[in-house]
Motif scaffolding. Sequence first.
Motif, PDB file in Angstrom:
ATOM      1  N   LYS A  57       0.827  -1.210   0.000  1.00  0.00           N
ATOM      2  CA  LYS A  57       0.000   0.000   0.000  1.00  0.00           C
ATOM      3  C   LYS A  57       0.859   1.257   0.000  1.00  0.00           C
ATOM      4  O   LYS A  57       0.492   2.271  -0.617  1.00  0.00           O
TER       5      LYS A  57
ATOM      6  N   TYR B  84      -6.494   2.363   2.115  1.00  0.00           N
ATOM      7  CA  TYR B  84      -6.132   3.597   2.812  1.00  0.00           C
ATOM      8  C   TYR B  84      -4.821   3.335   3.523  1.00  0.00           C
ATOM      9  O   TYR B  84      -4.696   2.482   4.380  1.00  0.00           O
ATOM     10  N   HIS B  85      -3.805   4.076   3.093  1.00  0.00           N
ATOM     11  CA  HIS B  85      -2.446   3.694   3.459  1.00  0.00           C
ATOM     12  C   HIS B  85      -1.783   4.740   4.347  1.00  0.00           C
ATOM     13  O   HIS B  85      -2.412   5.694   4.776  1.00  0.00           O
TER      14      HIS B  85
ATOM     15  N   THR C  70      -5.394   9.564   7.702  1.00  0.00           N
ATOM     16  CA  THR C  70      -6.623  10.070   7.090  1.00  0.00           C
ATOM     17  C   THR C  70      -6.335  11.331   6.282  1.00  0.00           C
ATOM     18  O   THR C  70      -7.147  11.732   5.456  1.00  0.00           O
TER      19      THR C  70
ATOM     20  N   GLY D  18      -6.373   9.902   2.789  1.00  0.00           N
ATOM     21  CA  GLY D  18      -7.562   9.195   2.332  1.00  0.00           C
ATOM     22  C   GLY D  18      -8.333   8.606   3.490  1.00  0.00           C
ATOM     23  O   GLY D  18      -7.751   8.181   4.490  1.00  0.00           O
ATOM     24  N   ASN D  19      -9.641   8.587   3.356  1.00  0.00           N
ATOM     25  CA  ASN D  19     -10.527   8.085   4.407  1.00  0.00           C
ATOM     26  C   ASN D  19     -11.810   7.629   3.733  1.00  0.00           C
ATOM     27  O   ASN D  19     -12.299   8.311   2.817  1.00  0.00           O
TER      28      ASN D  19
ATOM     29  N   ARG E  27     -13.796   9.732   1.070  1.00  0.00           N
ATOM     30  CA  ARG E  27     -13.767   9.256  -0.313  1.00  0.00           C
ATOM     31  C   ARG E  27     -15.168   9.180  -0.899  1.00  0.00           C
ATOM     32  O   ARG E  27     -15.376   9.497  -2.091  1.00  0.00           O
TER      33      ARG E  27
END
Length: 407
Positions: free
Chosen positions: A50, A58-59, A63, A66-67, A71
């Motif tokens: 990831k 989600y890496h 957050t 990305g969350n 998203r």
Amino acid sequence: MSKLDWNSVDFETMIIHAGQEHDSAYGALATPIYQTSTFCFETVEEGAAKFANEIPGYHPVYTRGGNPTTRAFELKCAAMEGGEDAVATASGMGAVGSVMLAFLKCGDHVIFDNSVYGGTNHVATTNLPNLGIEVSRVDTADLEALKAAIRPNTKMVYFETPNNPMIKVTDVAAVKAAVGKDIRVVVDATFAPPPIQHVLKLGADIVLHSITKYINGHGDALGGVVVGSAADMKQLRANCMTKINGCPPSPFNSYLVLRGMKTLALRVERHCQNAMAVAKYLEQNPYVKTVYYPGLESSPSHELACRQMENGLFGGILSFELKDDVKGLSSFEAGKKLLNNMKIASIAVSLGDPDTLIEHPASMTHAGVAPEARLAAGITDGLVRMSVGLESAKDLINDLEQAFEKI
């Protein structure tokens, strides 16, 4: 729930469903709030994959990068605007700043409209020049002036339509045709989000919104969003929004916006209906010199607005200029006294709430703009801006009437 092609259904259907799948864990209809700062991995190998973007998920940029709740909000916004992807930010200014830092560098040149939101004006007059980015200001609706301002190092044209606070409509397609494919056209469409207009379809390369306003629509969450091509959004997210700006929305705010967007079509229609009724009343008011609202046939923007804005909707924002010597007062003092006597409308600088909000730009939102620049943009001492809410239009007109009587 199977995925639909959102181009195959009406806006009212799309805005409720797009981006939101039923929760895979428990089948919840509403998107859950993933209130977490980080995400775990089953193995080191999964984490490494990831990190390298070899597998989805989600890496480890938290957050911030990305969350799942955020998203869903981004995907709904991309569908709403007809864009390939979207990036959410913590505020409208987070969206403005991220676009500037993602696509401009020292030595580049950007053209701004001569009348923009006060925070954006600060970016144009102070922040970007401090970074060695050249800035020109023109009336972007004047295509000859726009073309004359283009330089070999021009990378971007930025404007609002309708703009703040003069409610001027700019021809998006004509601007893109004038500047060509190598200059990004960035449009702030906060004042007239879909379903009023779709600026990407008109030729803009990037559209942004302060979702604090109409898109959330309830006055309880800050946020911004940028929508455009997948390549541009990847660059913006990787190099700017998650790095130098580091400005993601909180998962809770993303949840609030998802909730608000489900009623966007209904709310916007009522805002526009009420604004038209109030604009027509003000046009006949003996103390009002000019009403700025593209839905009025008297507006210089009316013909363009009929072509560019959709479904007979012209927005929920209007401005009006008071005459000089209103009951012996200057227009500056009369404007302040009018606002102070409103009973339903609240004195506030935001817009897009269910509540009607009213403000005096010369002493509030644009007080920090140099007087000569303010006047050049048409922002006189007697200008009043009104975000017409969802109340009864009759009650709003009565509120204005009693406030005018008390000047």
